[in-house]
Design an enzyme around this catalytic site. Structure first.
Site, short mmCIF file in Angstrom:
data_model
loop_
_atom_site.label_atom_id
_atom_site.label_comp_id
_atom_site.label_asym_id
_atom_site.label_seq_id
_atom_site.Cartn_x
_atom_site.Cartn_y
_atom_site.Cartn_z
N HIS A 1 1.10 -0.15 -10.03
CA HIS A 1 0.15 -0.91 -9.21
C HIS A 1 -0.30 -2.18 -9.94
O HIS A 1 -1.48 -2.41 -10.21
CB HIS A 1 -1.07 -0.06 -8.85
CG HIS A 1 -1.73 -0.49 -7.57
ND1 HIS A 1 -2.27 0.40 -6.67
CD2 HIS A 1 -1.96 -1.72 -7.04
CE1 HIS A 1 -2.79 -0.26 -5.64
NE2 HIS A 1 -2.61 -1.55 -5.86
N ARG B 1 0.85 -1.18 0.00
CA ARG B 1 0.00 0.00 0.00
C ARG B 1 0.89 1.24 0.00
O ARG B 1 1.87 1.33 0.73
CB ARG B 1 -0.89 0.05 1.25
CG ARG B 1 -2.00 -1.01 1.28
CD ARG B 1 -3.09 -0.69 0.27
NE ARG B 1 -4.20 -1.63 0.37
CZ ARG B 1 -4.30 -2.78 -0.28
NH1 ARG B 1 -3.30 -3.15 -1.07
NH2 ARG B 1 -5.35 -3.56 -0.14
N GLU C 1 -1.99 8.11 -6.41
CA GLU C 1 -2.00 7.43 -7.70
C GLU C 1 -3.06 8.06 -8.60
O GLU C 1 -4.13 8.44 -8.11
CB GLU C 1 -2.27 5.93 -7.52
CG GLU C 1 -1.18 5.23 -6.71
CD GLU C 1 -1.42 3.73 -6.55
OE1 GLU C 1 -2.45 3.24 -7.05
OE2 GLU C 1 -0.61 3.05 -5.91
#
Length: 539
Positions: A291, A244, A273
């Site tokens: 990601h 994370r 993000e």
């Protein structure tokens, strides 16, 4: 934890609305089920979703669809929501629970993919693979510039040993790495079974050549890897984050790389993000992916299949395997135990601050009137409060028992009609390797929740807000010295309770303050004469 679905909840004809793209393999369990009508409508506007969900018995989503309270209240027949993935932050769990709608997800579907991606990033970081590839594309043949390091006989430090962290540990051992891990629930016994070492966070970061993080993101883990942690690490350490964004302080990481303390970093997740334009990406020692931890064909298929099967189980009148909220209880039971839900959770949250070592056993005792009822929902709430501090917000009423079992915490309920002067009393007791802590609470008519006992000390405290639990020697002046220091720090005391076992022995202060007490202020309190321990508790 399995949730029993009553037979009368099963339906012969179920309309299942699918509002996000799912793989064809994921749809197969639904297509093969009898009495199921699929309504596949991806890319809907919020207004179109409100209309489409009206007659649906089930709603299947990924991360795109926002299942808000408005959507849930617009659904007249909705009985189950399936999330093809792990996170359910796009689903209003409270609204679903209020309507008696079960929410299921697929918590294991991406474990392998995330673990593989972590190991791939670690290997690429060790051998400078992305940098060497880009150099070659630029027409250069520079072998000396990209000399790497082997993983063999290096030490991997793992912060967070949940499903993914444990899988990474197994793979690292296959690379003949030594593994040391920190997790609040990792016992020496479990570490020995896995063939790894257990350590404190400080011990892990100090020992490791590579460090990978696998914790949820919450208040306690935000920037858990920060400038102070980098200072504790070996020179030339390498950092991996495929968990994370926000667990690692990105600015502190930049400074640590620039100074040479950190040899390099491999990042798949970021605080903000999409992650573009950050100065970390300008460093040649940093490799990054957008990601991609769960972005494999197999993971996408697996999560869709898992959630599809759970929906079929539900409509077949069978237990679902991955519920993430608590189904509605009978009105009769709810009327009796409902008022105690918050108390049970607050007691669990409170005692999570008392155990310094991994918990091995939790005993929850119900005394007085509560002994007459099925208190399992209260136990789940207590476990939710107990585990949430370290496992994050994904812990809920239903999966708390499953999570406790999975990390080796035994849970036992006890009932007695003897409540020692109270009409009803809940006690949560935790055992570690060599310690036992307990907290007891009740509801006072017209006054709400009260903590009435902490370990052996009798108190009367409202479990809310910012609390200080101070253990001290029962001597004149101790209370005054604490009050004076808090005043110097401009910390206002709202309430104070003192409990003692015997005159002149040990005692505790339970102080409610108006604002959060900072670590440096705790350090000052610990320097006061006769103060043995100070704990901050935020409820």
């Amino acid at each position: 934890m399995n949730t029993t679905i009553e037979k009368e909840n099963a339906v012969k004809n179920a309309v299942i609305l699918i509002s996000d793209p799912l793989s064809e393999e994921g749809l197969q369990p639904l297509r093969e089920a009898e009495g199921v009508e699929l309504n596949i409508r991806t890319g809907m506007t919020p207004e179109e979703l409100l209309h489409a969900v009206k007659d649906a018995d089930a709603l299947l989503v990924r991360s795109q669809t926002q299942v808000t309270r408005e959507v849930i209240e617009a659904a007249d027949n909705l009985k189950i929501i399936g999330r093809a993935g792990v996170g359910v932050d796009n689903i209003d769990l409270e609204a679903a629970t209020e309507r008696g709608i079960i929410v299921v997800n697929a918590p294991d579907g991406n474990t392998n993919s995330a673990a593989e991606h972590t190991v791939a990033m670690m290997t690429a970081l060790a051998r400078n693979i992305p940098q060497a590839f880009m150099s070659l594309k630029e027409g250069k043949w520079d072998r000396k510039k990209f000399v790497g390091v082997e993983l063999k006989e290096k030490t991997l430090g793992i912060v967070g040993l949940g499903r993914i962290g444990a899988e990474v540990a197994r793979r690292a051992k296959g690379q003949r790495m030594a593994v040391i891990a920190y997790d609040p629930f990792l016992t020496e016994e479990r570490a020995k079974e896995m063939g790894i070492a257990a350590g404190t966070l400080e011990e892990v970061v100090a020992a490791a050549d590579f460090i990978t993080v696998h914790t949820p993101l919450m208040k306690e883990t935000r920037h858990i890897i920060n400038a102070d942690r980098f200072a504790q690490m070996k020179d030339g350490v390498r950092i991996i984050n495929c968990a994370r964004g926000g667990i690692i302080d990105e600015d502190a990481l930049y400074d640590a790389i620039e100074s040479g303390k950190v040899a390099g970093a491999a990042l798949d997740v970021f605080e903000t993000e999409p992650f573009t334009g950050h100065r970390l990406l300008d460093l040649p020692q940093v490799i990054a992916t957008p990601h991609l931890g769960a972005s494999t064909v197999e993971a996408q298929e697996s999560v869709a299949i898992d959630v599809g099967r759970d929906v079929v189980r539900f409509f077949g009148g069978n237990p679902v395997r991955n519920p993430v909220n608590m189904p509605s209880v009978s009105r009769e039971v709810l009327a009796k135990i409902g008022p105690f839900f918050d108390l049970a959770e607050d007691l669990g949250a409170f005692i999570s601050h008392l155990a310094d070592k991994p918990m091995t056993e939790v005993n929850i005792r119900y005394a007085g009137d509560l002994a007459e009822f099925d208190v399992r929902p209260l136990t789940r709430n207590a476990l939710k409060g107990l585990l949430k501090r370290n496992l994050g917000t994904h812990v809920n009423d239903v999966n708390a028992k499953f999570l406790a079992d999975s990390i080796g915490i035994g849970v036992t309920e006890h009932k007695t009609t003897q409540a020692k002067g109270f009409q009803h009393l809940i006690t949560v007791e935790v055992k570690t390797g060599d310690e036992i802590h307990s907290v007891s609470g009740t509801l006072l008519n017209g006054l709400g929740e009260r903590i009435v006992k902490v370990d052996d000390y009798v108190v009367d405290v409202v479990p809310a807000g910012h609390l200080l639990l101070i253990k001290h020697r029962d001597q004149p002046g101790a209370i005054g010295r604490v009050g004076t220091l808090l005043a110097e720090e401009n910390i206002n005391i709202a309430t104070m309770q003192v409990g003692r076992s015997a005159a002149g022995g040990d005692a505790i202060m339970m102080i409610t303050v108006d604002n959060e007490v900072k670590p440096e202020e705790v350090s000052r309190l610990l320097k006061i004469e006769d103060i043995h321990a100070v704990r901050t508790i935020d409820l």
